[in-house]
Design an enzyme around this catalytic site. Structure first.
Site, PDB file in Angstrom:
ATOM      1  N   GLY A  58       3.256   0.030  -1.358  1.00 15.67           N
ATOM      2  CA  GLY A  58       3.008   0.796  -0.353  1.00 15.67           C
ATOM      3  C   GLY A  58       3.258   2.765  -0.404  1.00 15.67           C
ATOM      4  CB  CYS A  59       6.200   3.260   0.284  1.00 14.19           C
ATOM      5  SG  CYS A  59       6.815   2.529   1.062  1.00 14.19           S
ATOM      6  CB  ILE A  60       3.352   5.556  -3.980  1.00 14.12           C
ATOM      7  CG1 ILE A  60       4.378   5.052  -4.817  1.00 14.12           C
ATOM      8  CG2 ILE A  60       2.264   6.874  -4.555  1.00 14.12           C
ATOM      9  CD1 ILE A  60       4.555   3.888  -5.567  1.00 14.12           C
TER      10      ILE A  60
END
Lengths: 104, 420
Positions: free
Chosen positions: A102-104
């Site tokens: 999700g952090c990408i």
């Protein structure tokens, strides 16, 4: 893949310092990574980092911030106090698992 | 007998169905191969067009067509909701209780916005001072608002990554700057771009090369802002760490999730409902005969139509191999290609993959172009407008685009030294 020596152990990490092999992790490694991030680990921090780590080991994916808030026993507001700016990302790093998608 | 079932008749599902129909033309003819597509409605949205609806460049009616009509003859179309996938039984349970058996299942159910996941967002003010443009209804409502809005603080906020078409919110900011300038009221509008990321773009090279665009267009940038709640009546967007951004008009890009049935299907998806998928073969991690394509997959590249198109080339081959009992080819490299409208009839073009950041240069032919990468030009803008025709007439029928391959090409790209 680069390696980094944390708490006296040589570890495989990505460019941002996320462990690539969760099995190389120990409590002391978690503590040392947290210290580098300026976080002093309390029981509440450990509760989140361990939950994060266990869910990854069980399911192969890291829980999202929303899941952390609902199921880790620490609500989202407190998560942001414990791990400023990016609770899921920081807890993953400290818990010794790869960077959550999700952090990408 | 090979029974191929595709869940979703949007960009990815339609391309896939039509490609497989051509690939297995003989099998479909002699009845040894069946291709069945399932979707819950018959509204296929040309999603790149949604960005233009709020500014009156396209009408809402311009961006929709029937789903079934985009599928070639010989493809079965079932209009029904999906309850869940039963991997162990190799069956899909539909909302009406019937079950479909498959030998190969392709999950192409995309992503949808979940504004209700942000506290207050769908409360008082939703549709009055708070809008989204990721659905046809939302884009139309925002267009009606903008047509008469007297000005004030316009805040564009991305709630959380990943989102569909990660550059769309930025394009919205650029087009808003242009829109209000044309109306002669730019001085009465303050535009803020509020993002959970540490820069305007998801990719560092873009942020480095294109950071000036926001300044040029007088768009204020607020970074590392994780929206926790919204108060539509007071006009306050607040982060989890208690920072507040006031607004008169909020354009929210809400949390994105995969289809609900993915969450209800044992072992298929992650917490967001995205299908856990091998990055290069597009086979699911749940079962060998289940594959995922497009926004539904959890692969770490942009959720964008170009991705679905490039993936389709690889997935078509892998499905043929799977059915023939051959090993899969790990050929998908994360290739993404996107146009970024910057207003004033200009657009940027980005081309990248899992390992290579978007770079400046010419596209698709080295030195010739005619399009330029990472630079705002009129030719790129024409490319973006022409894309609507390409979408319905070349991409959806499952054809390739000449000179643009599934794998990213380094031809025409110039390396950039990164800061830090």
């Amino acid at each position: 893949m680069t390696t980094s020596t944390i708490a006296g152990i040589e570890l495989e990490v990505d460019a941002e310092g996320f462990l690539q092999k969760p099995e190389q992790w120990t409590d002391a490694v978690g503590e040392a990574i947290a210290a580098e991030l300026g976080i002093e680990m309390t029981d509440r921090h450990w509760q989140v980092a361990r939950f994060m780590r266990q869910r990854f080991l069980d399911n192969g994916t890291a829980p999202t911030i929303r899941t952390l808030g609902k199921e880790s026993g620490v609500d989202v507001k407190e998560l942001y106090k414990l791990f400023p700016k990016g609770p899921a990302k920081l807890a993953a790093k400290i818990g010794g698992i790869p960077k959550p998608r999700g952090c990408i | 007998m090979s029974r191929i079932v595709i869940l979703g008749a949007g960009t990815a599902g339609t391309i896939m169905a039509n490609r497989l129909r051509r690939r297995f033309a003989d099998g479909v003819k002699d009845g040894t191969t069946s291709i069945t597509v399932v979707d819950q409605d018959d509204v296929h949205v040309y999603q790149p067009g949604l960005l233009f609806v709020p500014f009156g460049i396209y009408d809402a009616d311009d961006v929709v067509r029937p789903r079934g009509k985009q599928l070639h003859d010989g493809i079965g179309y079932v209009q029904a909701a999906v309850e869940r996938v039963l991997p162990a039984e190799r069956e899909v349970e539909l909302g009406n209780g019937t079950r479909l058996s498959y030998d190969v299942l392709i999950v192409a159910s995309g992503t949808r916005i979940a504004p209700e996941e942000t506290d207050g967002l769908t409360g008082p003010g939703w549709g009055e001072t708070m809008f989204e443009f990721y659905t046809v209804e939302g884009a139309r409502a925002l267009g009606e608002k903008l047509a008469t809005w007297p000005g004030g603080r316009l805040v564009i906020n991305i709630v959380e990554m990943p989102i569909k078409c990660p550059v769309a919110p930025l394009e919205f900011a650029f087009l808003a700057d242009w829109f209000f300038a044309q109306k002669g009221m730019r001085d009465r509008v303050q535009i803020s771009y509020v993002t959970p990321l540490d820069g305007a773009f998801t990719k560092p090279v873009c942020t480095q090369v294109l950071g000036h665009l926001l300044e040029d267009k007088r768009v204020e940038l607020v970074t590392e802002f994780n929206a926790g709640r919204v108060d539509g009546e007071a006009g306050i967007l607040a982060s989890w760490d208690e920072r507040e951004v006031p607004f008169d008009l909020l354009v929210s890009v809400p949390l994105h999730q995969g289809a609900e049935f993915v969450k209800r299907s044992e072992g298929l998806g992650d917490d967001y409902g995205f299908v856990r998928t091998d990055l290069h073969t597009l086979q699911s991690r749940c079962a060998p005969e289940i594959f995922a394509i497009g926004d539904a997959a959890d692969v770490p590249t942009s959720k964008a139509g170009s991705v679905a198109h490039f993936e389709a080339e690889v997935l078509e081959d892998n499905i043929a191999r799977f059915l023939a009992g051959e090993p899969l080819v790990p050929a998908y490299d994360g290739h993404t290609n996107c146009f970024v409208e910057t207003g004033y009839d200009k657009a940027l073009l980005l081309d990248f993959n899992y390992d290579t950041e978007p770079l400046p240069g010419k596209f698709p032919f080295a030195t010739i172009g005619p399009m330029k990468l990472l630079e705002a030009t009129y030719a790129n803008h024409l490319g973006k407008l022409a894309f609507k025709w390409l979408y319905w007439n070349v991409l959806m029928p499952g054809h390739d685009i000449p000179a643009v391959g599934a794998q990213m090409s380094m031809a025409g790209k110039q390396p950039v030294l990164q800061d830090s």
